[in-house]
Design an enzyme around this catalytic site. Structure first.
Site, mmCIF file in Angstrom:
data_model
loop_
_atom_site.group_PDB
_atom_site.id
_atom_site.type_symbol
_atom_site.label_atom_id
_atom_site.label_comp_id
_atom_site.label_asym_id
_atom_site.label_seq_id
_atom_site.Cartn_x
_atom_site.Cartn_y
_atom_site.Cartn_z
ATOM 1 C CB CYS A 56 15.904 32.958 -14.030
ATOM 2 S SG CYS A 56 17.011 34.125 -14.853
ATOM 3 C CB CYS A 102 19.618 36.075 -11.099
ATOM 4 S SG CYS A 102 18.239 36.914 -11.898
ATOM 5 C CG ASP A 149 34.638 -3.222 5.830
ATOM 6 O OD1 ASP A 149 35.637 -3.950 5.827
ATOM 7 O OD2 ASP A 149 34.086 -2.809 6.864
ATOM 8 C CG ASP A 197 32.134 0.112 9.504
ATOM 9 O OD1 ASP A 197 33.030 -0.559 8.953
ATOM 10 O OD2 ASP A 197 31.807 -0.028 10.697
ATOM 11 C CG ASP A 214 36.210 0.251 5.471
ATOM 12 O OD1 ASP A 214 36.914 -0.688 5.058
ATOM 13 O OD2 ASP A 214 35.297 0.113 6.299
#
Length: 722
Positions: free
Chosen positions: A13, A16, A418, A611, A615
């Protein structure tokens, strides 16, 4: 800085995972310890390479093991199912002896002894991991889900065995003459059944990542001195010439040097339509060749291929924890000790003040509290949802940088775009063609034939425009480039002057008022035999579907901005055409980041979509950043989300996925907390005070298992969001 990424087996779980993280962080030199229960992975960062040995030893000392590369946990779930069948078989026989037609047979004491004999292998062998967890808690204080099961079943088994073996003595000291062997059997049985479905569901959450891994090829056909030879993919180096037959996968990334074919790139774009590849085009590992043979030169191999980067990206994303996951982990890490305290308190109250039989009610409620409170569902609430979301997104052309990114996207109320390469195609196209000539097709043929001798992007745009109109290209009789202005040429017994207004002025060609276009872009004038005959506008095309994206954002009450380095006229035109709320023109790269901050200062949570290298500062500054996968590595590395093929509509998909995923995570936390907290008072016997029933340990184990199944099943609904 050294990094260790490993598979860790043996976790039951989220507690752990939290225990491992807590222990590793105490080791000198460790900077980061991140363990994900859902993916069974660990990521550790440290300064000195020698620290790795200490990390591995510590994990092993905690009772967990490593799965090295190439290994897997195949069979783990089958073992869970086999253990369930064995436990349920013995438990059913115990039930027949305890409550069924065999009750009291062949005698009271022998009946209990038979039950104990059948329950012993369930408790000590089938349920061994639970008993180990209980011992570890008593010796070290470390706890997890199995701790509660171990303490609860051990208490029931040891109490019942003591009553069975020492019945007279137990009666003399006032112990209730009631055994709980059937509870031991059914609790362990249902826990294994729950873990079987849990593992099965977790396996489904990782199918997307596994399918990406299967896309890679193991072999490649390399041309050596022109002769094709099959080699292992690991032996392919950069610069190797590879041949791919129709229907085969491209083994590495590269550039086509010979051949023409359609390639299925759906694994990286999500689009089913094949992409035509010609000489000079890029191809990617894992994509499938279509109709004819392609030879290409390897440019990226191994971990550098686009497919390998996608796999790494998805794995890293699934290991990153959002704030809401850290909250759940924190609850899980302290939940078990608290529950044990509540169980002890429950036992004490029932033993001191409860009705007869005091020992029986006290033990039964003690066990029920321990079992019902297992925090497994709480630990699964967030990681399973993140795994499903990131895996699903990767198959839809979205690479998400982790669960915290999903959380960031929920409150976004402003998006900055952009222009070039984001809203527009990012390369020149012919937007308008105005002509005054008797034969327009012949006129365009001459223009395109002349421009085919130029490498200028504007010339290539004109040539591509002519080819799309099925115009046949010929060679001009003469050709001369006028640097910075255009070209002059002889074609079909005519003299052509093609270029900008300055070139027209040099040749004393009058620019007539009828040669005006409504399109905004670069103007290319065409003069034939000393007279102006045409005008071509070359510019960047707006991407298909961009308008719908802006409309969708408006419907979501998200403000839109266009920030571009292009001029005022172009920015204004694009913003007006798409219906963008605000625009800023002539923005330098660092200014873009300043404008992002300006919008944030207005109280907005801002997402940026870009892109290019220019940017990157704005992407880093934004609250949420999305980069076009068709752009530069710098932009992609600075972003939270990569839109693999540059399809803007995927941004809307991501917002839908993020909002839906966070809703499901909250539902998961609610479901787990309902089971783990609201039923604790019921298990403790609260309803008995109001004339209601008590919760038997068997029903508690069923409810605990159902909590995990319901949480994971709810997470799987994320696959239907996009």
């Amino acid at each position: 800085m050294s990094t260790l990424q490993v598979k860790i087996s043996g976790m039951s779980c989220a507690s752990c995972a939290a225990n491992i993280e807590k222990a590793i962080r105490k080791i000198d030199g460790v900077n980061l310890a991140n363990v994900n229960f859902a993916t069974e992975t660990g990521k550790f960062e440290f300064q000195d390479p020698g620290v790795e040995v200490n990390i591995r030893n510590e994990v092993k000392s905690l009772g967990y093991s490593f799965l090295e590369e190439g290994q897997g946990s195949i069979g783990k779930n089958e073992n869970n199912l086999n253990r369930f069948f064995l436990a349920i078989l013995f438990s059913s026989i115990i039930f027949l002896l305890a409550m069924g037609p065999l009750v009291g047979w062949p005698g009271h004491r022998l009946n209990w002894l038979f039950q104990m004999i059948l329950a012993t292998p369930i408790w000590i062998w089938v349920g061994l991991k639970f008993q180990k967890a209980a011992i570890k808690f008593l010796t070290s204080g470390q706890s997890n889900m199995n701790t509660l099961i171990g303490i609860g079943t051990s208490a029931a088994f040891l109490y019942s065995s003591f009553i069975t073996l020492f019945s007279d003595f137990s009666l003399s000291i006032g112990l209730t003459q009631k055994v709980y062997f059937e509870a031991v059997g059914f609790i362990i049985s249902f826990v294994y059944l729950g873990q079987y479905f849990e593992e099965k569901a977790k396996k489904k959450t990782k199918e997307a990542l596994n399918s990406l891994l299967k896309l890679s090829s193991k072999k490649a056909t390399v041309l050596i001195d022109g002769v094709p030879r099959e080699v292992d993919i690991d032996d392919v180096g950069i610069g190797a010439v590879i041949r791919v037959l129709p229907g085969e996968k491209f083994p590495v990334d590269g550039k086509v040097i010979n051949g023409y074919s359609a390639v299925d790139e759906s694994m990286i774009s999500g689009e089913p339509i094949p992409i035509v590849k010609d000489k000079g085009d890029k191809v990617f590992a894992g994509t499938i060749n279509g109709m004819s043979v392609i030879d290409y030169r390897a440019q990226k191999v191994g971990a550098e291929t686009f497919l390998a980067q996608i796999v790494t990206f998805v794995e890293n994303a699934q290991n990153n924890k959002p704030d809401i996951q850290r909250y759940a982990d924190k609850i899980s890490s302290v939940f078990t000790p608290i529950v044990i305290g509540i169980a002890i308190f429950t036992f004490s109250v029932w033993f001191a003040f409860g009705p007869l039989p005091q020992w029986g009610n006290a033990v039964s409620n003690f066990i029920a509290v321990l079992v019902i409170a297992c925090p497994c569902a709480l630990g699964l609430a967030t990681p399973t949802a993140v795994v499903v979301a990131t895996g699903r997104a990767s198959l839809r052309g979205l690479l998400i940088g982790g669960g915290e990114v999903i959380e960031k996207a929920v409150n976004i109320n402003a998006i900055v775009f952009d222009k070039t390469g984001t809203i527009t195609q990012g390369k020149p196209f012919v937007l308008d063609f105005i002509y005054f000539d008797n034969d327009p097709d012949e006129f365009l043929r001459d223009i395109a034939s002349i421009e085919s001798f130029s490498e200028h992007p504007l010339s290539q745009a004109i040539v591509n425009y002519a080819k799309k109109r099925k115009i046949t290209i010929h060679e001009p009789d003469t050709f001369e480039i006028i640097k910075g202005k255009g070209v002059i040429a002889q074609m079909s017994n005519h003299q052509y002057v093609i270029g900008n207004a300055k070139l027209m002025s040099d040749y004393q060609i009058e620019l007539l008022p009828q040669f005006v276009s409504g399109q905004i872009g670069t103007q290319v004038y065409i003069a034939k035999d000393g007279e102006l005959k045409g005008l071509i506008i070359v510019g960047d095309k707006i991407k298909e579907g961009a308008r719908k994206v802006i409309d969708d954002l408006r419907d979501r009450k998200i403000e839109t901005w266009l920030i571009t380095g292009d001029n005022e006229q172009v920015a204004s035109s694009v913003a007006k055409e798409l219906g963008i709320d605000h625009y800023i023109a002539n923005a330098l790269p660092l200014e873009k980041a300043d404008y992002i901050k300006m919008i944030q200062d207005k109280g907005k949570r801002v997402a940026m979509i870009g892109d290019g290298v220019n940017d990157a500062p704005a992407l880093a500054k934004a609250d949420l950043s999305l980069a076009m996968g068709t752009g530069t590595d710098v932009a992609i590395n600075a972003s939270d989300v990569t839109i693999v093929k540059g399809d803007l509509s995927r941004a809307i998909d991501f917002l839908s996925l993020a909002n839906g995923t966070m809703t499901i995570i909250k539902q998961n936390l609610f479901l787990s907390l309902v089971y783990n907290t609201l039923l604790i008072p019921v298990a403790a016997g609260l309803l008995y005070l109001f004339g209601g029933p008590m919760l038997p340990p068997i029903l508690a184990s069923i409810a605990m298992g159902m909590s995990s199944i319901s949480v994971v099943s709810n997470s799987l609904r994320i696959r239907r969001l996009i």
